[in-house]
Design an enzyme around this catalytic site. Structure first.
Site, mmCIF file in Angstrom:
data_model
loop_
_atom_site.group_PDB
_atom_site.id
_atom_site.type_symbol
_atom_site.label_atom_id
_atom_site.label_comp_id
_atom_site.label_asym_id
_atom_site.label_seq_id
_atom_site.Cartn_x
_atom_site.Cartn_y
_atom_site.Cartn_z
ATOM 1 N N GLU A 52 0.809 -1.226 0.000
ATOM 2 C CA GLU A 52 0.000 0.000 0.000
ATOM 3 C C GLU A 52 0.838 1.270 0.000
ATOM 4 O O GLU A 52 0.537 2.234 -0.714
ATOM 5 C CB GLU A 52 -0.944 0.008 1.210
ATOM 6 C CG GLU A 52 -2.023 -1.047 1.191
ATOM 7 C CD GLU A 52 -1.583 -2.350 1.843
ATOM 8 O OE1 GLU A 52 -2.430 -3.256 1.980
ATOM 9 O OE2 GLU A 52 -0.395 -2.456 2.216
ATOM 10 N N HIS B 39 -10.315 -4.098 10.661
ATOM 11 C CA HIS B 39 -10.488 -3.653 9.284
ATOM 12 C C HIS B 39 -11.519 -2.523 9.152
ATOM 13 O O HIS B 39 -11.737 -2.023 8.051
ATOM 14 C CB HIS B 39 -10.925 -4.823 8.402
ATOM 15 C CG HIS B 39 -9.814 -5.761 8.051
ATOM 16 N ND1 HIS B 39 -9.033 -6.374 9.006
ATOM 17 C CD2 HIS B 39 -9.344 -6.187 6.841
ATOM 18 C CE1 HIS B 39 -8.136 -7.147 8.402
ATOM 19 N NE2 HIS B 39 -8.307 -7.048 7.097
#
Length: 624
Positions: free
Chosen positions: A364, A426
């Site tokens: 990422e 998450h």
């Protein structure tokens, strides 16, 4: 047209005094007085290189590892533009990307992510010179960095070379290494150059040289050691100026030759030339806005991540500068349009350099930094995607997108507790607040198909600003009154009501909660109006008169969002949302546990009206 010259990135940006001096000698708009004003307020020579601030700076660097990582994006850009626009006899794109980096850059995880991908992609025109001086701020690198860097890079698929004496006043060994690197066309190259920090100073080889001025006596000593007059300051020998004047003249001639070549290219390939000119000007293709999908309440409910995919399928073939991909979540982010081909080394048979879809892998941070490089190259609108919570993995690079005015599109899905069973690890409770707090960043949380179209259009027309799309996993209805144009103003009235007693405001998946809550309140004799506020930054930029239309004075405001409530106090008197982390479970159950429901919003609205009964309602737009 902009000549496609070689690109240079100083990844260890704290050494920018060298870069500023070189730019001065090459004739850029940096005077001797600018050099004297190094690190002073308002100068052209800040403490780290800043693109757009100092003439000749390709990329903003300073946070270690960002420069080399974004340089990977520059190299990807060159390879793609060459595959797209070059034709026999017309090598318009043929530049190298050169980088200087240090021990700190190589220790940062972002560099490992990006350099690993560069090796896989076989970016042979990326050449990095590693300043191996064995010193960090804490002391010798033997304290914590003893790996064999060359072996690591070779395992990534890089070619490596070593220059054992980088201190010599004769740079021939370094020049020879660069020429040798150019001969390896299917691998990026790392040239390890052994140097001594502070060479010529009495403090040579010590960590003190990194951040402390030498002092007058040691400065004179260093100048004498290097063959300069110790009594002169800010002086450049005429022989040096003559040398750099020749280099400048060589560059001018190269630019003239490229411009001549491009004129010939315009005659031979007029359509390609026109397309290249359009992209370099930053102009969007004609008719693009008309291709954005439109929806009505009669259309079936769809997740906003799917609506984003619909939009990409509608525009991608007509927007060739759009290039990007996902961090190993393509099937979840839904970012690969139907006709996309992958950007891959042609030898792998998995794609080619003309491909526009990047397989970033689980990288990422490197992904975001690479997109900054694509943006800096020019002629691209890069995008990248992951789950919204993992935007925090990429924060170092996303911040530089904002600081550097890079138009990067961040497609961030699974945007709330609505992702359900994956749980609080998450669920991005605080992530949107962090992004909304970042200057020069547009953060969109669209509620339905028309708002997704509006968000993308606002982002595509914001050529100097990165944008974040927070998109849902769960389906949303298409709402009566939703407006793509309203999104471009940041917020708008979705449902007006005469003699309204309260305003319900929301974003994303919870905006429909506000619509349903308004209906239930009306059944109880309470008149509610509904506002959509998908982009706070754009709304705050609107004239006060428009803001007052959206949030009329004297009417209490209650917000609803399945994220942390932090920040909503700017607009709302009360909020329905989270005050802590989420929970694992089916999404409807998680929503119910935290009271983020139509019923919970109705109760909050009732409580808010009760609280303000007989009291003045403060205007949240009145900020000092």
């Amino acid at each position: 047209m902009q000549i496609q010259q070689h690109r240079f990135v100083l990844s260890n940006g704290h050494g920018c005094a060298l870069q500023y001096v070189m730019l001065h000698l090459l004739g850029y708009d940096l005077s001797m007085d600018d050099l004297k004003a190094f690190r002073q307020l308002g100068s052209k020579t800040p403490g780290h290189p800043e693109a757009g601030h100092t003439p000749g700076i390709e990329l903003t660097t300073g946070p270690l590892g960002q420069g080399i990582s974004s340089a990977v994006g520059l190299a990807i850009a060159e390879a793609h533009m060459a595959a797209t626009f070059n034709r026999p006899g017309f090598e318009l794109f043929d530049n190298y990307t050169y980088v200087i980096l240090g021990d700190g850059c190589l220790q940062e995880g972002v560099a490992s992510e990006a350099m690993s991908l560069a090796g896989h992609l076989q970016l042979g025109k990326l050449i990095a010179l590693y300043d191996d001086n064995h010193i960090q701020i804490d002391g010798d690198t033997e304290l914590g960095f003893t790996e064999d860097v060359c072996k690591r890079m070779e395992s990534y698929g890089w070619h490596t070379l070593v220059v054992s004496d980088g201190d010599s006043t004769n740079p021939i060994a370094i020049a020879q290494a660069v020429e040798a690197a150019k001969k390896v066309t299917d691998k990026p190259t790392l040239i390890k150059v052994r140097t001594t920090i502070g060479f010529g100073s009495a403090k040579a080889g010590q960590e003190k040289v990194h951040g402390s001025p030498l002092g007058a006596a040691d400065l004179a000593h260093a100048k004498k050691t290097l063959g300069l007059n110790p009594d002169e300051t800010f002086q450049v020998p005429q022989s040096v100026r003559d040398l750099f004047a020749k280099i400048t003249a060589r560059g001018v001639a190269a630019e003239e030759a490229w411009n001549t070549l491009f004129k010939q290219y315009q005659q031979a390939h007029p359509e390609l030339a026109a397309e290249l000119a359009r992209r370099q000007k930053g102009e969007l293709p004609a008719g693009l806005k008309e291709r954005l999908p439109k929806y009505t309440p009669a259309d079936a409910p769809v997740a906003t991540r799917k609506l984003s995919e619909n939009l990409l399928n509608a525009v991608a073939e007509h927007l060739p500068e759009l290039m990007g991909g996902s961090a190993d979540l393509t099937g979840s982010n839904l970012t690969r349009w139907k006709t996309a081909t992958d950007f891959q080394p042609p030898a792998t048979k998995l794609g080619d350099y003309a491909g526009r879809y990047l397989r970033f892998g689980v990288r990422e941070h490197g992904m975001a930094a690479i997109c900054n490089g694509l943006s800096a190259y020019g002629g691209f609108i890069p995008f990248c995607a992951t789950f919204l919570v993992f935007a925090q993995y990429a924060a170092g690079a996303t911040r530089l997108s904002s600081l550097s005015h890079h138009q990067v599109l961040y497609v961030m899905t699974h945007d709330s507790i609505g992702l359900g069973e994956d749980g609080p690890t998450h669920q991005p409770i605080e992530t949107l607040a962090v992004l909304r707090a970042t200057p020069n960043t547009l953060v969109f949380r669209p509620a339905d198909g028309n708002e997704v179209s509006g968000a993308y259009w606002a982002a595509l027309t914001a050529s100097h600003t990165p944008s974040v799309f927070a998109l849902s996993r769960q389906n949303v209805p298409h709402l009566e009154g939703s407006s793509a144009d309203g999104v471009t103003r940041g917020g708008y009235v979705l449902s007006e009501a005469k003699d309204a007693q309260i305003t319900l405001v929301g974003t994303g998946t919870e905006l429909s909660f506000a619509v349903d809550a308004a209906k239930k309140l009306r059944e109880q004799g309470i008149v509610a109006r509904v506002v959509s506020l998908p982009c706070w930054q754009l709304f705050d930029a609107q004239p006060r008169a428009y803001q007052d239309e959206v949030f009329p004075a004297g009417i209490p405001v209650v917000s609803v969002e399945a994220l942390g409530v932090f920040g909503w106090e700017r607009y709302a008197h009360a909020s329905v949302g989270l005050h802590g982390f989420g929970a694992s479970g089916p999404a409807p159950q998680v929503y119910k546990q935290f009271g983020i429901t139509v019923e919970g919003l109705v109760e909050k609205a009732q409580a808010t009206l009760k609280y303000f009964a007989g009291k003045p309602v403060p205007n949240k737009l009145d900020r000092i």
